[in-house]
Design an enzyme around this catalytic site. Structure first.
Site, PDB file in Angstrom:
ATOM      1  N   PRO A 184      49.088  23.994  31.311  1.00 10.68           N
ATOM      2  CA  PRO A 184      48.969  24.964  30.209  1.00 10.68           C
ATOM      3  C   PRO A 184      49.953  26.116  30.358  1.00 10.68           C
ATOM      4  O   PRO A 184      50.283  26.511  31.477  1.00 10.68           O
ATOM      5  CB  PRO A 184      47.536  25.485  30.333  1.00 10.68           C
TER       6      PRO A 184
ATOM      7  N   TRP B 298      52.602  47.494  31.491  1.00 10.12           N
ATOM      8  CA  TRP B 298      53.157  47.282  32.831  1.00 10.12           C
ATOM      9  C   TRP B 298      54.581  46.734  32.726  1.00 10.12           C
ATOM     10  O   TRP B 298      54.922  46.007  31.783  1.00 10.12           O
ATOM     11  CB  TRP B 298      52.324  46.260  33.606  1.00 10.12           C
TER      12      TRP B 298
ATOM     13  N   TYR C 102      48.969  30.590  43.957  1.00 10.75           N
ATOM     14  CA  TYR C 102      48.294  29.839  42.891  1.00 10.75           C
ATOM     15  C   TYR C 102      49.127  28.620  42.504  1.00 10.75           C
ATOM     16  O   TYR C 102      48.602  27.507  42.360  1.00 10.75           O
ATOM     17  CB  TYR C 102      48.128  30.773  41.690  1.00 10.75           C
TER      18      TYR C 102
ATOM     19  N   LEU D  78      47.186  31.253  28.736  1.00 11.70           N
ATOM     20  CA  LEU D  78      46.126  31.025  27.757  1.00 11.70           C
ATOM     21  C   LEU D  78      45.444  32.341  27.407  1.00 11.70           C
ATOM     22  O   LEU D  78      45.488  33.304  28.183  1.00 11.70           O
ATOM     23  CB  LEU D  78      45.081  30.057  28.326  1.00 11.70           C
TER      24      LEU D  78
ATOM     25  N   LEU E 215      43.615  20.682  35.187  1.00  9.89           N
ATOM     26  CA  LEU E 215      44.408  21.706  34.513  1.00  9.89           C
ATOM     27  C   LEU E 215      45.201  22.503  35.553  1.00  9.89           C
ATOM     28  O   LEU E 215      44.616  23.096  36.453  1.00  9.89           O
ATOM     29  CB  LEU E 215      43.490  22.655  33.716  1.00  9.89           C
TER      30      LEU E 215
ATOM     31  N   LYS F 288      48.104  24.641  42.754  1.00  6.50           N
ATOM     32  CA  LYS F 288      48.093  23.803  41.543  1.00  6.50           C
ATOM     33  C   LYS F 288      49.043  22.611  41.696  1.00  6.50           C
ATOM     34  O   LYS F 288      48.753  21.508  41.227  1.00  6.50           O
ATOM     35  CB  LYS F 288      48.483  24.646  40.316  1.00  6.50           C
TER      36      LYS F 288
ATOM     37  N   SER G 112      49.046  24.884  35.719  1.00 12.17           N
ATOM     38  CA  SER G 112      49.517  26.138  35.113  1.00 12.17           C
ATOM     39  C   SER G 112      51.041  26.102  35.021  1.00 12.17           C
ATOM     40  O   SER G 112      51.701  25.477  35.850  1.00 12.17           O
ATOM     41  CB  SER G 112      49.108  27.323  35.986  1.00 12.17           C
ATOM     42  N   SER G 113      51.588  26.790  34.028  1.00  8.71           N
ATOM     43  CA  SER G 113      53.048  26.790  33.854  1.00  8.71           C
ATOM     44  C   SER G 113      53.737  27.518  35.012  1.00  8.71           C
ATOM     45  O   SER G 113      54.956  27.427  35.175  1.00  8.71           O
ATOM     46  CB  SER G 113      53.420  27.471  32.530  1.00  8.71           C
ATOM     47  N   CYS G 114      52.970  28.223  35.847  1.00  9.21           N
ATOM     48  CA  CYS G 114      53.630  28.915  36.968  1.00  9.21           C
ATOM     49  C   CYS G 114      53.996  27.951  38.100  1.00  9.21           C
ATOM     50  O   CYS G 114      54.581  28.354  39.099  1.00  9.21           O
ATOM     51  CB  CYS G 114      52.765  30.056  37.497  1.00  9.21           C
TER      52      CYS G 114
ATOM     53  N   ARG H 120      56.941  35.354  27.364  1.00  7.81           N
ATOM     54  CA  ARG H 120      55.815  34.492  27.721  1.00  7.81           C
ATOM     55  C   ARG H 120      55.449  33.609  26.530  1.00  7.81           C
ATOM     56  O   ARG H 120      55.648  33.970  25.387  1.00  7.81           O
ATOM     57  CB  ARG H 120      54.608  35.321  28.134  1.00  7.81           C
TER      58      ARG H 120
ATOM     59  N   HIS I 248      44.936  38.878  32.536  1.00  7.15           N
ATOM     60  CA  HIS I 248      46.292  38.573  32.062  1.00  7.15           C
ATOM     61  C   HIS I 248      46.680  39.595  30.998  1.00  7.15           C
ATOM     62  O   HIS I 248      45.854  40.360  30.507  1.00  7.15           O
ATOM     63  CB  HIS I 248      46.338  37.145  31.496  1.00  7.15           C
TER      64      HIS I 248
HETATM   65  O1  GFB Z   1      49.817  37.828  32.090  1.00  6.70           O
HETATM   66  P1  GFB Z   1      50.355  38.383  33.354  1.00  6.70           P
HETATM   67  O2  GFB Z   1      49.433  39.239  34.181  1.00  6.70           O
HETATM   68  O3  GFB Z   1      50.817  37.196  34.317  1.00  6.70           O
HETATM   69  O4  GFB Z   1      51.687  39.267  33.067  1.00  6.70           O
HETATM   70  P2  GFB Z   1      52.105  36.237  34.345  1.00  6.70           P
HETATM   71  C1  GFB Z   1      52.633  38.855  32.148  1.00  6.70           C
HETATM   72  C2  GFB Z   1      53.616  39.983  31.913  1.00  6.70           C
HETATM   73  O5  GFB Z   1      52.954  41.017  31.154  1.00  6.70           O
HETATM   74  C3  GFB Z   1      54.129  40.671  33.197  1.00  6.70           C
HETATM   75  C4  GFB Z   1      53.233  42.273  31.736  1.00  6.70           C
HETATM   76  O6  GFB Z   1      55.503  40.939  33.013  1.00  6.70           O
HETATM   77  C5  GFB Z   1      53.337  41.963  33.217  1.00  6.70           C
HETATM   78  O7  GFB Z   1      54.021  43.021  33.890  1.00  6.70           O
HETATM   79  N1  GFB Z   1      52.171  43.243  31.404  1.00  6.70           N
HETATM   80  C6  GFB Z   1      52.360  44.347  30.635  1.00  6.70           C
HETATM   81  C7  GFB Z   1      50.885  43.208  31.803  1.00  6.70           C
HETATM   82  N2  GFB Z   1      51.212  45.064  30.546  1.00  6.70           N
HETATM   83  C8  GFB Z   1      50.269  44.367  31.270  1.00  6.70           C
HETATM   84  C9  GFB Z   1      48.890  44.620  31.553  1.00  6.70           C
HETATM   85  O8  GFB Z   1      48.294  45.630  31.147  1.00  6.70           O
HETATM   86  N3  GFB Z   1      48.233  43.686  32.308  1.00  6.70           N
HETATM   87  C10 GFB Z   1      48.875  42.559  32.775  1.00  6.70           C
HETATM   88  N4  GFB Z   1      48.169  41.662  33.488  1.00  6.70           N
HETATM   89  N5  GFB Z   1      50.213  42.290  32.548  1.00  6.70           N
HETATM   90  C11 GFB Z   1      50.427  34.524  35.325  1.00  6.70           C
HETATM   91  C12 GFB Z   1      49.993  34.150  36.716  1.00  6.70           C
HETATM   92  O9  GFB Z   1      51.670  35.201  35.461  1.00  6.70           O
HETATM   93  O10 GFB Z   1      50.649  33.399  34.508  1.00  6.70           O
HETATM   94  C13 GFB Z   1      48.752  33.293  36.643  1.00  6.70           C
HETATM   95  O11 GFB Z   1      49.764  35.342  37.463  1.00  6.70           O
HETATM   96  C14 GFB Z   1      48.964  32.142  35.707  1.00  6.70           C
HETATM   97  O12 GFB Z   1      48.454  32.841  37.917  1.00  6.70           O
HETATM   98  C15 GFB Z   1      49.456  32.612  34.363  1.00  6.70           C
HETATM   99  O13 GFB Z   1      49.903  31.277  36.256  1.00  6.70           O
HETATM  100  C16 GFB Z   1      49.760  31.443  33.439  1.00  6.70           C
HETATM  101  O14 GFB Z   1      52.273  35.556  33.054  1.00  6.70           O
HETATM  102  O15 GFB Z   1      53.276  36.996  34.899  1.00  6.70           O
END
Ligand code: GFB
Length: 292
Positions: A123, A162, A96, A126, A65, A100, A67-69, A169, A139
Site C-alpha cells: 500500500p 513538519w 519497519y 493510507l 500487507l 515488511k 508498505s511503500s516504504c 506522497r 501519519h
Molecule cells: O506521514 P508521515 O509521518 O510518514 O510524513 P512518511 C510524511 C511527510 O509529512 C513528512 C510531513 O515529510 C513529514 O515531515 N509532515 C508535515 C508531517 N506535517 C506533519 C505532521 O504534523 N505529522 C506527520 N506525521 N508528518 C511513513 C512511514 O513515512 O510512510 C510509515 O513512517 C509507513 O512507516 C508510511 O511506511 C507509508 O510518509 O514519511
C-alpha cells in the site's frame, strides 16, 4: 499476536480458510524514527507467527500487507514492484521497512517450498476513518486534519507543518485499500502468480499512482476544514524520503481502479473525524501558535 503459542492455539482452534494480515505496529515518521526497536521486533514477531501458523493449519489463502516504504529511498519514480532491494532504504522508516520486506519474502519462500498461496500487496500511505490522530505518532494526513480542525475552533492565526513541505506522497483511502485487497484475493492463483513473476516480483503495488507535495496536501486539508490562517514550517522535524509514488500498472492491468479522489477522501475522513473526535478524548493540543 506476538505470542507464538497463543497464535498457534488460535489457528488450531479456528482453522480459518483465509487470512488477511493487516496487523502491525504502524506510525508516522516521528514514531518510526523514535522507536526503531519496537517497530522491528513487533512487526517481525506478529507476521512471522501468523504466516507460519497459517501454513501449519493449511490456510488456503493469506494476504500480507506491506508498505511503500519497502522500496529504496531514491528508487526511480514511479516505483515498480521489481525495484525492491535495489538500493538503500530511507533511514526514518528502515526498521519497519526491513520487517515488511522479511514478511513479503517469507510469503514468497513459503509459496516456493510449501506450495502455499500467500499473496502480498504494497500500500501507499493510507488514510481514512478510524485512523490514529495522535499528533506525535500519526501519519501526516490525520495529523494535519486535526491541527487545522483545532486551529479553526480556536481561531489560531497559523498551523505548523513538519519539515519543508516539499516531499511528495501518494495517499490511498482505506476503503480503496480494502477493496483492492479483496480484488487481489479473488484473482485465480495462476493469474496472480503469472502476473507477479512476469514482473520480477511476488507482490502488487496498491495506490492511486498520483502524488502531491505536503504543502499541496496541507492546502487541500485547510480548504476541506475551512481554515483560512497561515502555514509555518518546523524544519527541526524530518522530511523523510523525498518521493515514493508507486507504479500501479500491474493492479490496473488486473482490472482495479480506486474510487476516492484525494479531495473526496479528505472530505470523507474529516466528516468522520468531526462526528467522532469528541469520543476519542483528544485533549486539545497545546496552542504554540498564539503569540504571548
Ligand atoms: O506521514 P508521515 O509521518 O510518514 O510524513 P512518511 C510524511 C511527510 O509529512 C513528512 C510531513 O515529510 C513529514 O515531515 N509532515 C508535515 C508531517 N506535517 C506533519 C505532521 O504534523 N505529522 C506527520 N506525521 N508528518 C511513513 C512511514 O513515512 O510512510 C510509515 O513512517 C509507513 O512507516 C508510511 O511506511 C507509508 O510518509 O514519511
Amino acid at each position: 499476536m506476538r505470542e507464538q503459542a497463543d497464535v498457534r492455539a488460535f489457528f488450531k482452534d479456528k482453522r480459518p480458510d483465509v487470512v488477511i494480515l493487516a496487523a502491525a505496529r504502524v506510525g508516522g515518521i516521528q514514531a518510526n524514527a523514535t522507536n526503531p526497536a519496537q517497530f522491528i521486533y513487533d512487526n517481525l514477531a506478529v507476521q512471522t507467527t501468523v504466516i507460519h501458523s497459517a501454513y501449519e493449519v493449511g490456510v488456503s489463502q493469506l494476504l500480507f500487507l506491506g508498505s511503500s516504504c519497502v522500496y529504496p529511498k531514491l528508487a526511480e519514480q514511479p516505483i515498480r514492484e521489481n525495484a525492491l532491494l535495489t538500493g538503500p532504504l530511507e533511514g526514518t522508516n528502515e526498521p519497519y521497512a526491513i520487517a515488511k520486506i522479511a514478511g513479503l519474502k517469507m510469503c514468497e519462500y513459503y509459496n516456493a517450498e510449501y506450495g502455499t498461496d500467500f499473496r502480498c500487496v504494497m500500500p501507499s500511505n493510507l488514510y481514512g476513518p478510524y485512523d490514529n490522530f495522535d499528533l506525535e505518532t500519526s501519519h501526516v494526513l490525520p495529523a494535519l486534519l486535526r491541527k487545522f480542525h483545532e486551529a479553526k475552533l480556536r481561531g489560531s492565526p497559523e498551523v505548523q507543518i513538519w519539515g519543508s513541505g516539499t516531499p511528495q506522497r501518494e495517499f490511498t483511502h482505506v476503503d480503496d485499500m480494502a477493496d483492492a485487497s479483496l480484488h487481489v484475493m479473488n484473482l485465480a492463483s495462476s493469474v496472480y502468480r503469472d502476473v507477479t513473476t512476469q514482473n520480477g516480483a511476488c507482490h502488487v503495488n496498491v495506490g492511486t499512482g498520483e502524488e502531491v507535495s505536503i504543502m499541496e496536501l496541507a492546502k487541500l486539508i485547510a480548504s476541506a476544514v475551512g481554515y483560512e490562517g497561515n502555514l509555518s514550517f518546523d524544519r527541526s522535524r524530518p522530511d523523510g524520503t523525498p518521493r515514493k509514488v508507486m507504479d500501479v500498472s500491474i493492479l490496473k492491468s488486473l482490472g482495479w481502479r480506486p474510487e476516492f479522489s484525494l479531495e473526496d477522501g479528505i472530505k470523507d475522513t474529516y466528516c468522520w473525524f468531526e462526528k467522532f473526535s469528541h469520543q476519542m478524548n483528544l485533549e486539545l493540543m497545546p496552542d504554540f501558535s498564539v503569540r504571548q
